[in-house]
Design an enzyme around this catalytic site. Structure first.
Site, PDB file in Angstrom:
ATOM      1  N   SER A  59       0.811  -1.218   0.000  1.00 15.28           N
ATOM      2  CA  SER A  59       0.000   0.000   0.000  1.00 15.28           C
ATOM      3  C   SER A  59       0.845   1.269   0.000  1.00 15.28           C
ATOM      4  CB  SER A  59      -0.889   0.014   1.245  1.00 15.28           C
ATOM      5  OG  SER A  59      -0.073   0.075   2.405  1.00 15.28           O
ATOM      6  N   GLU A  60       0.155   2.372  -0.298  1.00 14.73           N
ATOM      7  CA  GLU A  60       0.740   3.701  -0.115  1.00 14.73           C
ATOM      8  C   GLU A  60      -0.164   4.416   0.871  1.00 14.73           C
ATOM      9  OE1 GLU A  60       1.290   5.419  -4.100  1.00 14.73           O
ATOM     10  OE2 GLU A  60       3.397   4.919  -3.775  1.00 14.73           O
ATOM     11  N   VAL A  61       0.449   5.175   1.782  1.00 19.01           N
ATOM     12  CA  VAL A  61      -0.326   5.773   2.867  1.00 19.01           C
ATOM     13  C   VAL A  61      -0.224   7.298   2.813  1.00 19.01           C
ATOM     14  CG1 VAL A  61      -0.723   5.774   5.363  1.00 19.01           C
ATOM     15  CG2 VAL A  61       0.128   3.700   4.247  1.00 19.01           C
ATOM     16  N   LYS A  76      -5.214   4.746   3.222  1.00 21.63           N
ATOM     17  CA  LYS A  76      -4.309   3.663   2.818  1.00 21.63           C
ATOM     18  C   LYS A  76      -4.786   3.146   1.466  1.00 21.63           C
ATOM     19  CE  LYS A  76      -2.692  -0.882   4.463  1.00 21.63           C
ATOM     20  NZ  LYS A  76      -2.699  -1.828   5.610  1.00 21.63           N
ATOM     21  N   ASP A 164       2.593  -9.243  12.110  1.00 27.77           N
ATOM     22  CA  ASP A 164       3.543  -8.247  11.592  1.00 27.77           C
ATOM     23  C   ASP A 164       3.861  -7.195  12.654  1.00 27.77           C
ATOM     24  OD1 ASP A 164       5.283  -7.230   9.698  1.00 27.77           O
ATOM     25  OD2 ASP A 164       3.742  -6.129   8.583  1.00 27.77           O
TER      26      ASP A 164
END
Length: 337
Positions: A59-61, A76, A164
């Protein structure tokens, strides 16, 4: 690695969670059957992007705002991944919504043309962990680790493994003394007889079970990752175990925890590890934790902190403290409940 996976299918002993083992058995099927989730996509017109604040593998946030009420949020934008994975993340975020120190999912939206999905979260005034960590007092470390345990106990008690846990997935608003566990993209429902993908977690925080292809892991994976993060904070050395690849990661662990207990762990479960890997690992004594204590970190690395750490960083998942046991540890005594 696959070669050992096949051998590990016929192991003498399977692993099972010591706590919250059957949570999902007692939940309705729709609670954990995320593939059946019917996502209600909202329009993204209510949100605008302000600036990019991060990017990950999936993803890019962005920092964003809700145009209707001008409220800040985090957007997100998900990279192309399997629908199933997106559904899993959404379902888990919905199930855990409102839990202690769990990031709140506000909305799920997608672009009508490209069909690119985005998740909208509450905004957190985060201090970068790398900058914050060296400034934390002994009391602060105890406080934030317990806050993280609250989040983990909530997710584990709801039948979910995060998979994670690492500093960049822990947001801290230090002014408000608020901690949030974020990024549930790798999280998964725990079922006692299921085998799981060992390609989860970030390398420095991967448990030994992942590195030896033990697919029947459980919530205790998160406790190992927490232990790695805690060691990094205590000794002001993050990441604490810093391997260049997965085999080297195992070597880094074994050089500190020793080979004797490593082989005892493999023998207990009948785990087969490739001979080439075993020859790289070699033979190492267990290093005393006192080796890592310096003038700079001795105010943090107090005896009860070392005792707590030692009970998290165990090869055998069944020997690690559970979230409940961890919260009862004397290390947290100074915190008023």
């Amino acid at each position: 690695m696959n070669h050992s996976s096949k051998k590990n299918k016929n192991r003498i002993l399977r692993n099972k969670a010591r706590i919250y083992c059957d949570v999902n058995l007692h939940k309705p099927k729709e609670y954990w059957n995320y593939e059946a989730l019917n996502v209600k996509w909202e329009t993204q017109d209510d949100y605008e992007i302000i600036r990019k604040i991060g990017r990950g593998k999936y993803s890019e946030v962005f920092e964003g705002a809700n145009i209707k009420n001008n409220e800040k949020c985090v957007i997100k934008v998900l990279k192309p991944v399997k629908k199933k994975k997106i559904k899993r993340e959404i379902k888990i975020l919905q199930n855990l919504c409102g839990g202690p120190n769990i990031i709140t999912l506000y909305d799920v939206v997608r672009d009508p043309q490209s069909k690119t999905p985005s998740l909208i979260f509450e905004y957190i005034n985060n201090t970068d962990f790398k900058h914050l960590s060296p400034t934390l007092t002994d009391f602060d470390v105890r406080y934030y680790i317990r806050e993280l345990l609250h989040a983990l106990d909530f997710c584990h008690s709801n039948g979910i493994m995060h998979r994670d846990v690492k500093p960049s997935n822990v947001m801290i608003d230090h002014q408000k003394r608020k901690l949030y566990l974020i990024d549930w993209g790798l999280a998964e429902f725990y079922h006692p007889n299921q085998d799981y993908n060992v390609r989860v977690a970030s390398r420095p925080y991967k448990g030994p079970e992942l590195l030896v292809d033990m697919e029947d892991y459980d919530y205790s994976l998160d406790m190992w990752s927490l232990g790695c993060m805690f060691a990094g904070m205590l000794f002001q050395k993050d990441p604490f175990f810093h391997g260049h690849d997965n085999i080297d990661q195992l070597v880094k662990i074994v050089k500190i925890l020793g080979t004797e207990e490593f082989y005892a762990y493999l023998d207990k479960y009948g785990i087969v590890v490739d001979h080439t890997i075993l020859s790289i690992i070699g033979k190492h004594p267990k290093k005393p934790w006192s080796r890592f204590i310096t003038k700079e970190n001795q105010h943090l690395a107090v005896p009860e902190a070392i005792d707590f750490l030692e009970k998290l960083l165990r090869y055998d998942p069944a020997e690690r403290l559970t979230t409940r046991e961890a919260m009862e540890h004397p290390y947290f005594k100074p915190l008023s409940h």
